[in-house]
Design a protein around this motif. Structure first.
Motif, PDB file in Angstrom:
ATOM      1  N   ARG A   1      36.951  30.215  35.620  1.00 50.60           N
ATOM      2  CA  ARG A   1      37.489  29.346  36.665  1.00 50.60           C
ATOM      3  C   ARG A   1      36.482  28.240  36.888  1.00 50.60           C
ATOM      4  NH1 ARG A   1      39.359  33.987  40.534  1.00 50.60           N
ATOM      5  NH2 ARG A   1      40.825  34.976  39.146  1.00 50.60           N
ATOM      6  N   TYR A   2      36.961  27.032  36.768  1.00 52.47           N
ATOM      7  CA  TYR A   2      36.089  25.873  36.905  1.00 52.47           C
ATOM      8  C   TYR A   2      34.872  25.997  35.992  1.00 52.47           C
ATOM      9  CZ  TYR A   2      39.149  24.965  40.771  1.00 52.47           C
ATOM     10  OH  TYR A   2      40.268  24.743  41.526  1.00 52.47           O
ATOM     11  N   GLY A   3      35.131  26.538  34.780  1.00 52.73           N
ATOM     12  CA  GLY A   3      34.093  26.628  33.769  1.00 52.73           C
ATOM     13  C   GLY A   3      33.130  27.780  33.915  1.00 52.73           C
ATOM     14  N   PHE A   4      33.385  28.713  34.840  1.00 54.33           N
ATOM     15  CA  PHE A   4      32.460  29.832  35.024  1.00 54.33           C
ATOM     16  C   PHE A   4      33.203  31.157  35.015  1.00 54.33           C
ATOM     17  CE2 PHE A   4      29.091  32.406  36.747  1.00 54.33           C
ATOM     18  CZ  PHE A   4      28.000  31.857  36.098  1.00 54.33           C
ATOM     19  N   PRO A   5      32.598  32.211  34.429  1.00 55.05           N
ATOM     20  CA  PRO A   5      33.297  33.501  34.330  1.00 55.05           C
ATOM     21  C   PRO A   5      33.418  34.236  35.659  1.00 55.05           C
ATOM     22  CG  PRO A   5      31.105  33.653  33.362  1.00 55.05           C
ATOM     23  CD  PRO A   5      31.298  32.227  33.769  1.00 55.05           C
ATOM     24  N   VAL A   6      34.597  34.849  35.845  1.00 50.10           N
ATOM     25  CA  VAL A   6      34.870  35.694  37.008  1.00 50.10           C
ATOM     26  C   VAL A   6      35.665  36.904  36.529  1.00 50.10           C
ATOM     27  CG1 VAL A   6      34.879  33.742  38.618  1.00 50.10           C
ATOM     28  CG2 VAL A   6      37.020  34.510  37.602  1.00 50.10           C
ATOM     29  N   LEU A   7      35.627  37.965  37.300  1.00 48.56           N
ATOM     30  CA  LEU A   7      36.408  39.164  36.967  1.00 48.56           C
ATOM     31  C   LEU A   7      37.852  38.986  37.414  1.00 48.56           C
ATOM     32  CD1 LEU A   7      34.071  42.142  37.887  1.00 48.56           C
ATOM     33  CD2 LEU A   7      34.882  41.499  35.624  1.00 48.56           C
ATOM     34  N   ASN A   8      38.774  39.321  36.535  1.00 47.99           N
ATOM     35  CA  ASN A   8      40.197  39.192  36.863  1.00 47.99           C
ATOM     36  C   ASN A   8      40.619  40.110  38.007  1.00 47.99           C
ATOM     37  OD1 ASN A   8      40.556  37.269  34.839  1.00 47.99           O
ATOM     38  ND2 ASN A   8      41.001  38.824  33.307  1.00 47.99           N
ATOM     39  N   ILE A   9      39.967  41.260  38.156  1.00 50.73           N
ATOM     40  CA  ILE A   9      40.366  42.205  39.197  1.00 50.73           C
ATOM     41  C   ILE A   9      39.770  41.887  40.569  1.00 50.73           C
ATOM     42  CG2 ILE A   9      40.740  44.127  37.611  1.00 50.73           C
ATOM     43  CD1 ILE A   9      37.966  45.208  38.715  1.00 50.73           C
ATOM     44  N   ALA A  10      38.902  40.891  40.651  1.00 49.19           N
ATOM     45  CA  ALA A  10      38.254  40.578  41.931  1.00 49.19           C
ATOM     46  C   ALA A  10      39.297  40.139  42.962  1.00 49.19           C
ATOM     47  CB  ALA A  10      37.211  39.486  41.739  1.00 49.19           C
ATOM     48  N   SER A  11      39.161  40.660  44.175  1.00 50.00           N
ATOM     49  CA  SER A  11      40.058  40.244  45.255  1.00 50.00           C
ATOM     50  C   SER A  11      39.617  38.907  45.836  1.00 50.00           C
ATOM     51  CB  SER A  11      40.108  41.308  46.347  1.00 50.00           C
ATOM     52  OG  SER A  11      38.825  41.519  46.904  1.00 50.00           O
ATOM     53  N   GLY A  12      38.339  38.611  45.716  1.00 48.41           N
ATOM     54  CA  GLY A  12      37.786  37.338  46.163  1.00 48.41           C
ATOM     55  C   GLY A  12      36.629  36.960  45.263  1.00 48.41           C
TER      56      GLY A  12
END
Length: 194
Positions: free
Chosen positions: A92-103
């Motif tokens: 997201r916006y060029g940076f990795p995040v976990l798909n399962i994160a609620s926030g």
């Protein structure tokens, strides 16, 4: 936008950093106004990455998905083994995040400070990092606060057990055994691996 995590309250989160490879770590994070505060111990990939990187993501995990903390806490210690697969992470916006994160908070590092600490395991350094929240998505309503979940606390004791020796190692093993519950997936995992 969703509800931000409570100001001044430490949460159990999964922090993602990059420095040649993507690293995910179970780490407490505290929001102070428009900033996220992290503390990472020397010797961890997160410590090294936070020294060099300009961004990190803080992933708030709901109690329904807390098994993700197992991978974040015990996989990839000192090597490039991935804690999560490409299917479990998006950018997201060029940076990795976990798909399962609620926030998710994507943060830009503004301050770093090394501090010496001594505890029952020994002397070491921690890196305190302060990152300005540049993007917040989702909500933290069902995220786990520090000290709120016995089985997450058992997992923390398990990681302390792994890096301890002698009497201190036995103390953390005993603590993990006391906290872990068999009717919880994280607790069962801890009990099976002690």
């Amino acid at each position: 936008m969703g509800k931000l995590p409570e100001n001044g309250v430490a949460y159990e989160t999964i922090v993602i950093t990059e420095n040649g490879h993507t690293n995910a770590a179970a780490l407490s994070a505290t929001r102070k106004g428009e900033y996220m505060l992290l503390r990472s111990f020397k010797g961890s990939d997160t410590f090294e990455n936070l020294r060099k990187t300009e961004k990190f993501s803080v992933n708030y995990i709901s109690s329904e998905n807390k098994e993700a903390f197992i991978n974040a806490a015990v996989k990839g210690w000192g090597d490039e083994e991935r804690e999560f697969s490409d299917e479990e992470i998006s950018r997201r916006y060029g940076f990795p995040v976990l798909n399962i994160a609620s926030g998710v908070a994507i943060c830009a590092v503004e301050d770093r400070k090394l501090e010496g600490v001594e505890d029952e395991i020994g002397e070491t350094e921690i890196l305190k990092a302060r990152g300005r929240i540049v993007l917040w998505e989702g909500g933290a309503e069902n995220a786990i606060k520090i000290g709120e979940d016995r089985n997450i606390m058992a997992l923390v004791a398990y990681t302390r057990y792994l890096i301890s020796e002698g009497e201190v190692r036995g103390k953390h093993r005993k603590r993990a055994l006391e906290l872990a519950e068999n009717d919880d997936a994280v607790g069962r995992w801890v009990l099976e691996h002690l």
